[in-house]
Design an enzyme around this catalytic site. Structure first.
Site, PDB file in Angstrom:
ATOM      1  N   ASP A 222      -3.103   3.973 -15.022  1.00  0.00           N
ATOM      2  CA  ASP A 222      -3.708   4.921 -14.095  1.00  0.00           C
ATOM      3  C   ASP A 222      -4.350   6.014 -14.957  1.00  0.00           C
ATOM      4  OD1 ASP A 222      -4.131   6.571 -11.714  1.00  0.00           O
ATOM      5  OD2 ASP A 222      -2.470   7.772 -12.502  1.00  0.00           O
TER       6      ASP A 222
ATOM      7  N   ASP B 297       1.905   7.218 -12.373  1.00  0.00           N
ATOM      8  CA  ASP B 297       2.777   8.362 -12.085  1.00  0.00           C
ATOM      9  C   ASP B 297       2.823   8.760 -10.619  1.00  0.00           C
ATOM     10  OD1 ASP B 297       0.138   9.338 -11.998  1.00  0.00           O
ATOM     11  OD2 ASP B 297       0.837  11.374 -12.432  1.00  0.00           O
TER      12      ASP B 297
ATOM     13  N   ASP C 275       0.425   4.657  -7.141  1.00  0.00           N
ATOM     14  CA  ASP C 275       0.649   3.672  -8.209  1.00  0.00           C
ATOM     15  C   ASP C 275       1.857   2.782  -7.937  1.00  0.00           C
ATOM     16  OD1 ASP C 275      -1.477   4.666  -9.818  1.00  0.00           O
ATOM     17  OD2 ASP C 275      -0.182   6.308 -10.476  1.00  0.00           O
TER      18      ASP C 275
END
Length: 657
Positions: A320, A519, A523
């Protein structure tokens, strides 16, 4: 050594060894009956614990194990008068078991030490101002606590009054204390190094970050690696084969080789001993537990042996962007003022407008302006037009700050310097404009900058042949800007949360083992679907709960350590397996040629088990990751990462506001 003898099994083993020495002395003095009694006593004391565990495991789980083989071999040797050999077998077998238990205890020592520093009592401030001592488990969300200087913080919460220097080593492993002030989060088991402060409880004791760490490590220790699981599965079959093989070989020795009954039975007991897979069974589990403990000491929580064993096998890792590869908050990168304007007036206005907002961009502008020298001013009337910007009056003029469409009313007459901002927008940066009486007088460009260690981390994985990919919900320009800076192999931009899961599944069809690092809440689905899900410790709770690995300090360079530790684990486990199998084969052949006796077979076989366990304990030491650096080209040389748009996504730039 002191820790070693806190182990009850080791104490029993030591007593057993002393009795064997006493029995040997009595044998030399021809007190054979007394010696036999001493050897039997040694047999019982040294072997009781493991014999009991072996029989319970066999009865309850219907699973034969090496403990049964060792007991049978020792009993068999005693039946034909080899009391000392039987006692010696049990002693060394008990010694190897005690060392394995010590290895297990050693692997959890860091966690046990942390558990011991959690205070059980907290000082709660009652509504009438009185302070009472209450059990931490009785605290409720919203309670106010007093934390004296030097005291451990009993539970998670926020600072209500005062400011402190907090030692967070118990949570993050970081030795440098962290400054905290009113409103900042503080965590249970950390220490207040400053003057007394008060805090408001935000979580119950069972939900604190520290409690989650303990649960994760406990779960990890109960989840074996693939190698350990495979060895455990074959143990039952292997033991059955040995139990059939030994009587067959005794018959061969007696009827075909004509060795005599005592010799044939004796060789059968030696065979039962040396063919036992003690060292093989101990090849993986102590190593995995040691590696998990090593990782925990470095702020990395593995939730199971499978994750740590597989980490170095991945050939693709996806990240990410926001909050993972980047800091997660924008910073000012460029500033431009219209020639001839009073820059200090503009800075004063921007500060007055943005100081009242909690928007991340406002915080970034205020942080930037705090480094400049100018006279700060206040605005009494500020208009906050959500999604567009802010407006107010100062110095006799009407001011606006925000998106271009909000601050610019006449694009035909905008100053030429504004056009310079277009290039910054094409680089994926967010540009905030400032106008005075509808005339643009300044602009600020902002970007969520990469973390300092991100580029080196990407280079490390590329050098080791791991494909790197960045997945972001931001627009393509922003993705390209960050991707080029970091040197990732591939970029997927404009991605919705469900797109991340689709991408993960596509990657799994192409690559052998795919990891995902994230995080946020968005996600979590991708972390759950990845072969190895890795969460940042400063991220959301759901990401931490879903992932297989948690980086407690959110430091990306810990991924390099994970990779090196996994490589070392595989190397040591393979060494253990090859060594144990080789020793078994050599001892079996030596017995067939009558080259070894039972004591030598015991020493050789159980000695190999001890060496395997000691080799596994080497994983408790810090692993230098530079030994695992590959030779592929480093990050930065790939100036044109592959740009692949997410399917069916139609997102606008999420950083415009």
């Amino acid at each position: 050594m002191k820790d070693l003898f806190k182990n009850k099994a080791m104490i029993a083993t030591t007593i057993s060894g002393i009795l064997i020495i006493l029995g040997i002395v009595l044998q030399w003095q021809n007190f054979d009956t007394a010696a036999a009694i001493i050897f039997v006593l040694s047999f019982i004391i040294g072997g009781f614990k493991q014999a009991k565990e072996g029989f319970i495991d066999t009865v309850e789980n219907k699973h034969l194990n090496v403990d049964i083989l060792m007991v049978l071999a020792a009993v068999g040797a005693s039946l034909i008068g080899y009391w000392m050999e039987g006692a010696l077998l049990i002693f060394i077998f008990s010694l190897s078991g005690s060392l394995e238990e010590y290895a297990t205890e050693k692997s959890t020592q860091a966690i046990t030490a942390l558990m011991n520093i959690v205070p059980e009592i907290a000082k709660r401030i009652n509504p009438d101002g009185s302070i009472e001592d209450v059990a931490v488990k009785e605290l409720k969300v919203g309670d106010t606590l007093m934390i004296p200087k030097g005291a451990s913080i009993p539970i998670d919460g926020t600072i209500a009054s005062g400011q402190g220097l907090i030692d967070e080593a118990a949570i993050s492993g970081e030795s440098v204390p962290v400054e905290k002030t009113v409103g900042d989060d503080i965590f249970g088991s950390t220490i207040n190094l400053s003057e007394a402060l008060t805090m408001t409880v935000s979580k119950e004791s069972k939900d604190t970050l520290f409690a989650k760490i303990i649960r994760m490590v406990e779960e990890a220790q109960k989840t074996p690696s693939k190698t350990a699981s495979f060895i455990n599965r074959i143990e039952n079959t292997y033991v059955k084969i040995v139990l059939v093989f030994v009587p067959v070989m005794i018959a061969v020795f007696y009827f075909l080789l004509d060795w005599g009954w005592n010799e044939s039975f004796y060789r059968g007991m030696v065979l039962l001993t040396v063919a036992s897979p003690c060292a093989l069974v101990a090849s993986a589990t102590p190593a995995v537990l040691s590696a998990i403990s090593n990782a925990a000491k470095h702020g990395i929580l593995f939730k199971g042996g499978i994750a740590i064993e597989n980490f170095s096998a991945m050939d693709c890792i996806a990240f990410d962007k926001t909050g993972t590869l980047t800091e997660g908050k924008p910073v000012v990168t460029e500033v431009s003022y219209l020639a001839g304007t009073d820059e200090k007036h503009i800075m004063s206005v921007v500060y007055a407008l943005e100081h009242s907002s909690t928007h991340p961009i406002a915080s970034a502008l205020v942080q930037h302006l705090d480094t400049k020298e100018y006279a700060k001013s206040q605005m009494d009337s500020i208009q906050d037009l959500t999604g567009f910007g802010l407006a107010g009056e100062a110095f006799g003029s009407q001011w606006k700050i925000g998106k271009k469409s909000f601050v610019v009313s006449d694009e035909l007459n905008e100053p030429p310097f504004v056009k310079e901002a277009f290039a910054l927008q094409n680089e994926g940066k967010t540009v905030i404009y400032v106008s005075q009486d509808d005339k643009v007088v300044a602009y600020y460009s902002l970007l969520d900058t990469p973390k300092s260690e991100a580029k080196d981390m990407i280079a490390f994985f590329k050098a080791n042949g791991v494909h790197t990919i960045m997945i972001t919900g931001d627009n393509e320009a922003t993705g390209q800007t960050i991707g080029k800076q970091l040197g990732v192999d591939e970029i997927r931009a404009n991605c919705l949360p469900e797109d991340k899961t689709t991408i993960l599944k596509d990657l799994q069809a192409k690559y052998k083992l795919v990891a995902m690092v994230g995080d946020g809440v968005n996600d979590a689905p991708a972390l759950a679907n990845a072969d190895i899900g890795i969460a940042m410790g400063e991220g959301t709770d759901i990401a931490m709960e879903t992932a297989d690995v948690v980086l407690m300090k959110s430091e990306l360079d810990k991924l390099e350590y994970c990779y090196g530790l996994s490589k070392k684990l595989k190397k040591i486990t393979m060494q253990n397996i090859i060594f144990s199998i080789t020793v078994i084969l050599i001892l079996i052949l030596s017995n067939l040629f009558q080259l070894i006796n039972l004591p030598l077979g015991v020493v050789g076989h159980e000695g190999s088990t001890i060496l395997v366990i000691m080799n596994s304990l080497r994983l408790l030491a810090t692993i230098p990751t530079h030994h695992f650096q590959g030779t592929a080209k480093p990050a930065g040389q790939n100036s044109n990462p592959t740009q692949v748009p997410c399917p069916k996504s139609n997102l606008t730039d999420t950083t415009d506001l």
